[in-house]
Write a protein that holds these residues in place. Structure first.
Motif, PDB file in Angstrom:
ATOM      1  N   UNK A 278     -13.839   6.844   2.386  1.00 25.54           N
ATOM      2  CA  UNK A 278     -13.391   5.448   2.478  1.00 25.54           C
ATOM      3  C   UNK A 278     -12.052   5.397   1.762  1.00 25.54           C
ATOM      4  N   UNK A 279     -11.010   5.008   2.485  1.00 18.18           N
ATOM      5  CA  UNK A 279      -9.648   5.112   1.941  1.00 18.18           C
ATOM      6  C   UNK A 279      -8.977   3.742   1.934  1.00 18.18           C
ATOM      7  N   UNK A 280      -8.296   3.441   0.829  1.00 21.56           N
ATOM      8  CA  UNK A 280      -7.651   2.129   0.712  1.00 21.56           C
ATOM      9  C   UNK A 280      -6.412   2.232  -0.179  1.00 21.56           C
ATOM     10  N   UNK A 281      -5.346   1.548   0.195  1.00 15.96           N
ATOM     11  CA  UNK A 281      -4.142   1.581  -0.644  1.00 15.96           C
ATOM     12  C   UNK A 281      -4.352   0.699  -1.879  1.00 15.96           C
ATOM     13  N   UNK A 282      -3.803   1.147  -3.007  1.00 15.27           N
ATOM     14  CA  UNK A 282      -3.812   0.340  -4.235  1.00 15.27           C
ATOM     15  C   UNK A 282      -2.331   0.102  -4.560  1.00 15.27           C
ATOM     16  N   UNK A 283      -1.794  -1.066  -4.209  1.00 15.17           N
ATOM     17  CA  UNK A 283      -0.348  -1.253  -4.354  1.00 15.17           C
ATOM     18  C   UNK A 283       0.102  -1.347  -5.807  1.00 15.17           C
ATOM     19  N   UNK A 284       1.330  -0.919  -6.057  1.00 13.45           N
ATOM     20  CA  UNK A 284       2.013  -1.097  -7.355  1.00 13.45           C
ATOM     21  C   UNK A 284       1.169  -0.686  -8.557  1.00 13.45           C
ATOM     22  N   UNK A 285       0.719   0.558  -8.570  1.00 14.96           N
ATOM     23  CA  UNK A 285      -0.186   0.998  -9.640  1.00 14.96           C
ATOM     24  C   UNK A 285       0.522   1.521 -10.874  1.00 14.96           C
ATOM     25  N   UNK A 286       1.694   2.143 -10.714  1.00  9.80           N
ATOM     26  CA  UNK A 286       2.378   2.630 -11.918  1.00  9.80           C
ATOM     27  C   UNK A 286       3.897   2.553 -11.771  1.00  9.80           C
ATOM     28  N   UNK A 287       4.529   2.218 -12.886  1.00 10.73           N
ATOM     29  CA  UNK A 287       5.995   2.152 -12.913  1.00 10.73           C
ATOM     30  C   UNK A 287       6.490   3.521 -13.323  1.00 10.73           C
ATOM     31  N   UNK A 288       7.243   4.153 -12.450  1.00 12.76           N
ATOM     32  CA  UNK A 288       7.622   5.522 -12.734  1.00 12.76           C
ATOM     33  C   UNK A 288       9.135   5.707 -12.593  1.00 12.76           C
TER      34      UNK A 288
END
Ligand SMILES: Nc1ncnc2c1ncn2[C@@H]1O[C@H](COP(=O)(O)OP(=O)(O)OP(=O)(O)O)[C@@H](O)[C@H]1O
Length: 291
Positions: A278-288
């Protein structure tokens, strides 16, 4: 009261089998030249996440610079997911998949400038069966290679090359995959299905030419056939996307099922065999910080 900024330097002393003393010394000298108070934290492999959270609560660092591989970067990102802090990377792992994908330079001094001073990107991550992937995860032949590499005792590029031969000569039958997204369902035979937030593996091979790490989407790259010609095209940076051998679907959510258990790896780490993802995007997770 001092107006000096605080930065934290998280150093994994064992990653990539490299001694980090020199890197730490150079980073400390650089921090001094920038009037930055550098707090050094060495990971132990035990409860590092909690220790880093406590350190951040106490010091309110503007940036956390990670010296380690993908595992260390992911651990720090996870620890800092509710904090306003920018992560910088000094590649210090064995494969450095994310660093290669971000086109980080090879010189430590250049990386220090990026990590300490450059602007940042708010990177997405991907949730796969509840686990987080930063850049490239896959099922099939590459995951099989990662498993064989982890189980072998020859490290580095030679180790990969030996295991590549081992994996290719021991190739199993292709598997059948069903990929369901909002707009379409694809059912096909496959050698490998990649779940990609970005473009290329730590080896430098581009698998997803259209990958963008902050677009709120991921790609599913289906390698339907992997004969020597297709393999050669991929290795030489010419993904045969117009042929029937490869199909790429861009989406923000998908379910992937296979007819048999297939090897699965996340960001270069083997994760057992699976029949459903089961795949899902997690937007804006880390500032790099990026070049
Ligand atoms: N002091 C330590 N002693 C032993 N293990 C440690 C220590 N600090 C961290 N670790 C372990 O290091 C692992 C993370 O390593 P990381 O992925 O960063 O490097 P790597 O595997 O060499 O690099 P790459 O992911 O690029 O191949 C974690 O499993 C963590 O538990």
């Amino acid at each position: 009261m001092s107006s000096q900024k605080n930065f934290i330097l998280v150093v994994n002393p064992i990653s990539g089998d490299v001694d980090k003393t020199e890197i730490t010394e150079i980073a400390s000298g650089f921090a001094e030249s920038q009037d930055v108070n550098l707090i050094i934290f060495e990971t132990t492999g035990n409860n590092d996440e909690v220790a880093i959270q406590k350190l951040q609560e106490k010091n309110k660092a503007e940036r956390i610079i990670v010296v380690g591989g993908d595992g260390t970067i992911k651990m720090v990102a996870e620890a800092m997911k509710d904090h306003e802090v920018i992560l910088g990377i000094i590649p210090g792992g064995s494969a450095n998949g994310l660093s290669v994908d971000l086109n980080l330079p090879s010189e430590i001094e250049e990386n220090l400038i990026i990590a300490f001073q450059n602007d940042y990107m708010e990177m997405d991550m991907i949730s796969i069966n509840g686990k987080k992937s930063m850049h490239l995860s896959d099922i099939g032949i590459n995951a099989e290679l990662v498993k064989n590499y982890e189980n072998s005792n020859v490290r580095g590029k030679l180790g990969y090359a030996l295991q590549a031969i081992n994996t290719l000569t021991g190739l199993k039958e292709p598997f059948r995959a069903k990929i369901e997204t909002k707009n379409r369902t694809v059912e096909t035979e496959a050698r490998m299905v990649v779940i990609a937030n970005s473009q290329k593996y730590g080896t430098g091979v581009t698998i997803n030419p259209q990958g963008v790490m902050n677009d709120g989407k991921f790609e599913i790259v289906i390698i339907k056939n992997l004969d020597l010609i297709v393999f050669g095209k991929i290795l030489s940076g010419n993904m045969p996307i117009e042929s029937g051998d490869v199909e790429i679907i861009s989406t923000d959510k998908a379910t992937i099922t296979t007819n048999v258990p297939v090897s699965f790896q996340i960001d270069g780490e083997y994760c057992d065999e699976v029949t459903k993802l089961e795949v899902e995007i997690l937007p804006n997770q880390m500032k790099i910080a990026i070049p």
